[in-house]
Design a protein around this motif. Sequence first.
Motif, PDB file in Angstrom:
ATOM      1  N   UNK A 201      48.819  43.271  48.087  1.00 46.27           N
ATOM      2  CA  UNK A 201      47.818  44.268  47.703  1.00 46.27           C
ATOM      3  C   UNK A 201      47.392  43.986  46.270  1.00 46.27           C
ATOM      4  N   UNK A 202      46.075  43.911  46.057  1.00 43.50           N
ATOM      5  CA  UNK A 202      45.521  43.698  44.725  1.00 43.50           C
ATOM      6  C   UNK A 202      44.563  44.838  44.414  1.00 43.50           C
ATOM      7  N   UNK A 203      44.805  45.531  43.306  1.00 42.69           N
ATOM      8  CA  UNK A 203      43.884  46.569  42.833  1.00 42.69           C
ATOM      9  C   UNK A 203      43.073  46.003  41.685  1.00 42.69           C
ATOM     10  N   UNK A 204      41.742  46.136  41.779  1.00 43.46           N
ATOM     11  CA  UNK A 204      40.883  45.544  40.766  1.00 43.46           C
ATOM     12  C   UNK A 204      39.486  46.130  40.863  1.00 43.46           C
ATOM     13  N   UNK A 205      38.809  46.257  39.703  1.00 45.03           N
ATOM     14  CA  UNK A 205      37.394  46.640  39.720  1.00 45.03           C
ATOM     15  C   UNK A 205      36.548  45.568  40.390  1.00 45.03           C
ATOM     16  N   UNK A 206      37.095  44.374  40.541  1.00 46.22           N
ATOM     17  CA  UNK A 206      36.374  43.242  41.128  1.00 46.22           C
ATOM     18  C   UNK A 206      36.916  42.914  42.528  1.00 46.22           C
ATOM     19  N   UNK A 207      37.368  43.968  43.221  1.00 47.99           N
ATOM     20  CA  UNK A 207      38.052  43.793  44.508  1.00 47.99           C
ATOM     21  C   UNK A 207      37.193  43.050  45.523  1.00 47.99           C
ATOM     22  N   UNK A 208      35.885  43.327  45.556  1.00 42.04           N
ATOM     23  CA  UNK A 208      35.045  42.672  46.564  1.00 42.04           C
ATOM     24  C   UNK A 208      34.926  41.170  46.289  1.00 42.04           C
ATOM     25  N   UNK A 209      34.873  40.785  45.008  1.00 41.49           N
ATOM     26  CA  UNK A 209      34.819  39.354  44.684  1.00 41.49           C
ATOM     27  C   UNK A 209      36.165  38.691  44.975  1.00 41.49           C
ATOM     28  N   UNK A 210      37.279  39.394  44.717  1.00 37.89           N
ATOM     29  CA  UNK A 210      38.599  38.882  45.116  1.00 37.89           C
ATOM     30  C   UNK A 210      38.602  38.596  46.622  1.00 37.89           C
ATOM     31  N   UNK A 211      38.115  39.564  47.415  1.00 43.64           N
ATOM     32  CA  UNK A 211      38.116  39.399  48.874  1.00 43.64           C
ATOM     33  C   UNK A 211      37.244  38.224  49.292  1.00 43.64           C
ATOM     34  N   UNK A 212      36.075  38.081  48.658  1.00 42.71           N
ATOM     35  CA  UNK A 212      35.199  36.950  48.990  1.00 42.71           C
ATOM     36  C   UNK A 212      35.897  35.626  48.712  1.00 42.71           C
ATOM     37  N   UNK A 213      36.575  35.541  47.567  1.00 43.30           N
ATOM     38  CA  UNK A 213      37.283  34.300  47.242  1.00 43.30           C
ATOM     39  C   UNK A 213      38.367  34.002  48.281  1.00 43.30           C
ATOM     40  N   UNK A 214      39.181  34.989  48.602  1.00 42.48           N
ATOM     41  CA  UNK A 214      40.290  34.772  49.541  1.00 42.48           C
ATOM     42  C   UNK A 214      39.765  34.374  50.911  1.00 42.48           C
ATOM     43  N   UNK A 215      38.707  35.041  51.377  1.00 44.92           N
ATOM     44  CA  UNK A 215      38.172  34.755  52.712  1.00 44.92           C
ATOM     45  C   UNK A 215      37.452  33.417  52.778  1.00 44.92           C
TER      46      UNK A 215
END
Length: 509
Positions: A219-233
């Motif tokens: 689990x990662x909490x971040x104001x940039x969560x959507x960009x984190x998800x894009x990178x991981x996917x």
Amino acid sequence: MLVNDLRSAKNGHDSMIIRDDAVSEIFGYLILMGIVVLGISIILLSGAYVIPDSKETAQFNTVEQAFTVGDSRMSKARFSTSIFQETPFEFGDGTVFVNGTEDDSYIAIYGADQKLIHRCALGTVKYVGDNGEIAYQGGGVWVKYPNGGTIMRSPPDFNYNGVTLTLPITRIDGNTSIAVNGGGAVMLDASSPDGVITPIYPGIKGMNPVPQNYSINITIKSDYYSAWADYINERTSAIAVTDPSKKIVNVSLKTGIPLQNKLAIDGFTTEAMDTDDPTPIEVFILNLTGRNPGNCYTLTYCVPDIDGAEPDPQLYIIVTRLNGKIKDEAGVPVNENKNYGVIEFKYIDKANGIEEVFANCTEYQRQEFREDSLYIDMLNQSYVLNYHSTNPTVTWGTDQANFDTGLVIGYDDSSDIMPGGSKTLHDITQHYLWLMAKQYPDDGPDYDIAEKKISGLPGGPTGNNNFKFNPDESRVFIKYRSGQDIKYLYITEGVLKVGLSSKTGSMQS
């Protein structure tokens, strides 16, 4: 000329004759001049806004580049015991923040039964201006625009290749801010205070290879969560799911299901089956015995109800041991051998009007000294099952002209199977278990004992014989390749102490 003289005499004075085309030229000239003047006015009026906006955009881009350079320098400080890094930033109007608390951001890694392996703040260094914000977090650089959209500028330290997950966590230590006006400069100072890289996993929290039937949840909490998800996917072999209300990214990795060696009555699972491989089954054996030596018995597997509703599509796997004199499909007696049985596969997809049935009566192996036993290798290449439905199959082929709706790309054939056709038990087992896993992509279906006998074989055995097999001895063995098969996990943590200062000011920390 004569006409002009007559007109002058008639009017009592000399006059000029003005032609119509001369008048048009004058008005055209005036209109053109008006357009030019209007255009110049618009440019002058709007230029006052365009030039500053372009300047701010250029400054924002400069800060992005500085953060990208700072990323590599902070990484040097993070992985070094002695390097102290200073990175100058030229800013427009804005504020630079350092926040090393969990309220800002964090990462948490859980193992089996959601047992915590490690949790810590990530921390963030960010610049906030009128054109958005730029941040260093988790070893990556992120941009957030005024409309809320986020993108990654430099990748974070999160690497998963389908086998190994590597997490060299960089934890920002600091809590400060500094405002910049009029293109001022800020010095970012980064160092690893004790130079220690702490190993988290493998260690006292677990060892490699990661145990089978084991989950790793991040689990990662971040104001940039959507960009984190894009990178991981997009850049890793993992799948990230976001929770926008909590600004959270969740990643779940599994080590695959080991060989299931279970009592047959307990069923089996196909969770996380690798559906990219059309032949994922490695072992599938039914080793059955009866309660009484003289009884026939039937074992029927199917997908149980889901939230009280009958699943669609559905697959029935039916195995029946016959005792005594039996008949073939034409009704002709075979012999007195007690090693015969019937195996059936029945696939039903009500939503698409599909029903496909394969079945046959075949001589099978049995355990030595056990007349009531039935040992079936469901991947046997020599056993052949006949196709008994009245319509051609739909799920096997890819040829649109040959009764294929394109529902699923089938296993190993380029065309579907006509009534009266046949396939090996191996191919049928691989195809339908793979097909069902593909139709249930989230978890892969479980298979339990059916409540009643479902026969797809014309003239086949009837009645409820499910509970005449011996539930205390009959067993099922199944193993398949997993689509989420993480084998190795490496987690380390390093602390990066970050402070800010202006070029002429004193250090703030």
